[in-house]
Design a protein around this motif. Structure first.
Motif, PDB file in Angstrom:
ATOM      1  N   GLU A 151       7.934  27.520   5.910  1.00 15.36           N
ATOM      2  CA  GLU A 151       8.318  28.527   6.901  1.00 15.36           C
ATOM      3  C   GLU A 151       8.654  27.867   8.238  1.00 15.36           C
ATOM      4  O   GLU A 151       9.663  28.198   8.873  1.00 15.36           O
ATOM      5  CB  GLU A 151       7.200  29.560   7.118  1.00 15.36           C
ATOM      6  CG  GLU A 151       6.892  30.411   5.908  1.00 15.36           C
ATOM      7  CD  GLU A 151       5.710  29.915   5.087  1.00 15.36           C
ATOM      8  OE1 GLU A 151       5.076  30.743   4.408  1.00 15.36           O
ATOM      9  OE2 GLU A 151       5.432  28.702   5.099  1.00 15.36           O
ATOM     10  N   GLU A 152       7.805  26.931   8.637  1.00 17.78           N
ATOM     11  CA  GLU A 152       8.058  26.200   9.875  1.00 17.78           C
ATOM     12  C   GLU A 152       9.353  25.398   9.776  1.00 17.78           C
ATOM     13  O   GLU A 152      10.123  25.330  10.734  1.00 17.78           O
ATOM     14  CB  GLU A 152       6.875  25.274  10.195  1.00 17.78           C
ATOM     15  CG  GLU A 152       7.029  24.559  11.525  1.00 17.78           C
ATOM     16  CD  GLU A 152       5.890  23.586  11.832  1.00 17.78           C
ATOM     17  OE1 GLU A 152       5.839  23.122  12.979  1.00 17.78           O
ATOM     18  OE2 GLU A 152       5.073  23.287  10.940  1.00 17.78           O
ATOM     19  N   ALA A 153       9.604  24.804   8.617  1.00 20.78           N
ATOM     20  CA  ALA A 153      10.840  24.042   8.416  1.00 20.78           C
ATOM     21  C   ALA A 153      12.063  24.937   8.613  1.00 20.78           C
ATOM     22  O   ALA A 153      13.039  24.537   9.259  1.00 20.78           O
ATOM     23  CB  ALA A 153      10.856  23.414   7.025  1.00 20.78           C
ATOM     24  N   ILE A 154      12.017  26.148   8.080  1.00 19.33           N
ATOM     25  CA  ILE A 154      13.147  27.076   8.234  1.00 19.33           C
ATOM     26  C   ILE A 154      13.318  27.452   9.702  1.00 19.33           C
ATOM     27  O   ILE A 154      14.439  27.462  10.230  1.00 19.33           O
ATOM     28  CB  ILE A 154      12.961  28.325   7.349  1.00 19.33           C
ATOM     29  CG1 ILE A 154      13.117  27.940   5.874  1.00 19.33           C
ATOM     30  CG2 ILE A 154      13.959  29.422   7.734  1.00 19.33           C
ATOM     31  CD1 ILE A 154      12.841  29.074   4.897  1.00 19.33           C
ATOM     32  N   LYS A 155      12.223  27.744  10.386  1.00 20.46           N
ATOM     33  CA  LYS A 155      12.300  28.125  11.805  1.00 20.46           C
ATOM     34  C   LYS A 155      12.885  26.992  12.645  1.00 20.46           C
ATOM     35  O   LYS A 155      13.774  27.214  13.476  1.00 20.46           O
ATOM     36  CB  LYS A 155      10.922  28.511  12.331  1.00 20.46           C
ATOM     37  CG  LYS A 155      10.416  29.826  11.790  1.00 20.46           C
ATOM     38  CD  LYS A 155       8.994  30.115  12.257  1.00 20.46           C
ATOM     39  CE  LYS A 155       8.457  31.363  11.600  1.00 20.46           C
ATOM     40  NZ  LYS A 155       7.042  31.623  11.945  1.00 20.46           N
ATOM     41  N   ILE A 156      12.390  25.785  12.429  1.00 17.44           N
ATOM     42  CA  ILE A 156      12.872  24.644  13.215  1.00 17.44           C
ATOM     43  C   ILE A 156      14.320  24.314  12.860  1.00 17.44           C
ATOM     44  O   ILE A 156      15.139  24.069  13.745  1.00 17.44           O
ATOM     45  CB  ILE A 156      11.954  23.421  13.019  1.00 17.44           C
ATOM     46  CG1 ILE A 156      10.576  23.708  13.636  1.00 17.44           C
ATOM     47  CG2 ILE A 156      12.576  22.164  13.629  1.00 17.44           C
ATOM     48  CD1 ILE A 156       9.519  22.675  13.305  1.00 17.44           C
ATOM     49  N   ALA A 157      14.641  24.311  11.577  1.00 15.14           N
ATOM     50  CA  ALA A 157      16.008  24.003  11.154  1.00 15.14           C
ATOM     51  C   ALA A 157      17.005  24.995  11.743  1.00 15.14           C
ATOM     52  O   ALA A 157      18.143  24.632  12.061  1.00 15.14           O
ATOM     53  CB  ALA A 157      16.101  23.996   9.626  1.00 15.14           C
ATOM     54  N   SER A 158      16.589  26.243  11.910  1.00 15.72           N
ATOM     55  CA  SER A 158      17.473  27.297  12.409  1.00 15.72           C
ATOM     56  C   SER A 158      17.564  27.346  13.924  1.00 15.72           C
ATOM     57  O   SER A 158      18.460  27.996  14.470  1.00 15.72           O
ATOM     58  CB  SER A 158      16.978  28.656  11.911  1.00 15.72           C
ATOM     59  OG  SER A 158      16.871  28.668  10.515  1.00 15.72           O
ATOM     60  N   SER A 159      16.648  26.689  14.610  1.00 17.87           N
ATOM     61  CA  SER A 159      16.570  26.822  16.063  1.00 17.87           C
ATOM     62  C   SER A 159      17.852  26.458  16.817  1.00 17.87           C
ATOM     63  O   SER A 159      18.193  27.149  17.780  1.00 17.87           O
ATOM     64  CB  SER A 159      15.364  26.070  16.614  1.00 17.87           C
ATOM     65  OG  SER A 159      15.458  24.693  16.384  1.00 17.87           O
ATOM     66  N   PRO A 160      18.609  25.429  16.419  1.00 16.05           N
ATOM     67  CA  PRO A 160      19.865  25.178  17.148  1.00 16.05           C
ATOM     68  C   PRO A 160      20.851  26.348  17.042  1.00 16.05           C
ATOM     69  O   PRO A 160      21.553  26.657  18.010  1.00 16.05           O
ATOM     70  CB  PRO A 160      20.444  23.924  16.473  1.00 16.05           C
ATOM     71  CG  PRO A 160      19.275  23.259  15.848  1.00 16.05           C
ATOM     72  CD  PRO A 160      18.361  24.368  15.428  1.00 16.05           C
ATOM     73  N   LEU A 161      20.879  26.996  15.890  1.00 13.84           N
ATOM     74  CA  LEU A 161      21.783  28.129  15.712  1.00 13.84           C
ATOM     75  C   LEU A 161      21.345  29.311  16.575  1.00 13.84           C
ATOM     76  O   LEU A 161      22.183  30.018  17.144  1.00 13.84           O
ATOM     77  CB  LEU A 161      21.852  28.533  14.237  1.00 13.84           C
ATOM     78  CG  LEU A 161      22.346  27.455  13.272  1.00 13.84           C
ATOM     79  CD1 LEU A 161      22.319  27.971  11.836  1.00 13.84           C
ATOM     80  CD2 LEU A 161      23.744  26.977  13.647  1.00 13.84           C
ATOM     81  N   LEU A 162      20.052  29.508  16.683  1.00 16.45           N
ATOM     82  CA  LEU A 162      19.510  30.581  17.512  1.00 16.45           C
ATOM     83  C   LEU A 162      19.793  30.303  18.989  1.00 16.45           C
ATOM     84  O   LEU A 162      20.286  31.172  19.710  1.00 16.45           O
ATOM     85  CB  LEU A 162      18.007  30.723  17.257  1.00 16.45           C
ATOM     86  CG  LEU A 162      17.290  31.840  18.009  1.00 16.45           C
ATOM     87  CD1 LEU A 162      17.830  33.199  17.591  1.00 16.45           C
ATOM     88  CD2 LEU A 162      15.791  31.761  17.750  1.00 16.45           C
ATOM     89  N   GLU A 163      19.504  29.080  19.419  1.00 16.20           N
ATOM     90  CA  GLU A 163      19.689  28.694  20.821  1.00 16.20           C
ATOM     91  C   GLU A 163      21.146  28.799  21.265  1.00 16.20           C
ATOM     92  O   GLU A 163      21.420  29.119  22.419  1.00 16.20           O
ATOM     93  CB  GLU A 163      19.183  27.270  21.046  1.00 16.20           C
ATOM     94  CG  GLU A 163      17.676  27.147  20.950  1.00 16.20           C
ATOM     95  CD  GLU A 163      17.201  25.712  20.798  1.00 16.20           C
ATOM     96  OE1 GLU A 163      17.999  24.775  20.952  1.00 16.20           O
ATOM     97  OE2 GLU A 163      15.998  25.539  20.509  1.00 16.20           O
TER      98      GLU A 163
END
Length: 140
Positions: free
Chosen positions: A20-32
């Motif tokens: 779950e943490e991996a998905i959140k971190i991996a997605s963070s550039p797209l969110l930002e």
């Protein structure tokens, strides 16, 4: 095309505590960068909880994604490379590639490039050993 999409969206970390943490971190550039809404990340995680680890593409790579209507604002792709694998079900994953597709067609070229990359075992081995974002981009 994949190289352009990933250009400024690659992260390298020693390890994470959970898939779950991996998905959140991996997605963070797209969110930002405004490519996705926060609910897109939540939906990706809930889909895995509901459907299982369908996002695992190979023994080393997972590609979390969801439907365009789940919060995609712009097509994008991001990568998290882990030095130490994290468990996605029974799989030890070191490369997490988040896909945000705006519709059902515009991401086909990117997926084609991704499949070519995943079929090249030598490149995957090199990415797993890479220490910098630039090194990963050169491999791709």
């Amino acid at each position: 095309m994949i190289k352009e999409l990933l250009k400024s969206n690659i992260q390298i970390l020693p390890q994470v505590d959970s898939w779950e943490e991996a998905i959140k971190i991996a997605s963070s550039p797209l969110l930002e960068k405004g490519y996705i809404e926060p609910r897109y990340i939540d939906t990706m995680i809930s889909k895995v909880n509901e459907l299982g680890f369908y996002i695992v593409l190979s023994e080393d790579v997972a590609m979390p994604h969801s439907r365009p209507e789940d919060g995609v604002l712009k097509m994008g792709m991001a990568m998290l490379k882990l030095d130490k694998p994290v468990k996605f079900g029974n799989n030890d994953i070191q490369i997490v590639i988040t896909l945000a597709a705006k519709d059902n067609e515009s991401h086909i070229d990117a997926l084609t490039n991704l499949v070519e990359l995943l079929n090249d075992d030598e490149k995957i081995k090199k990415i797993k050993l890479a220490k910098t974002n630039q090194e990963i981009l050169e491999i791709i």
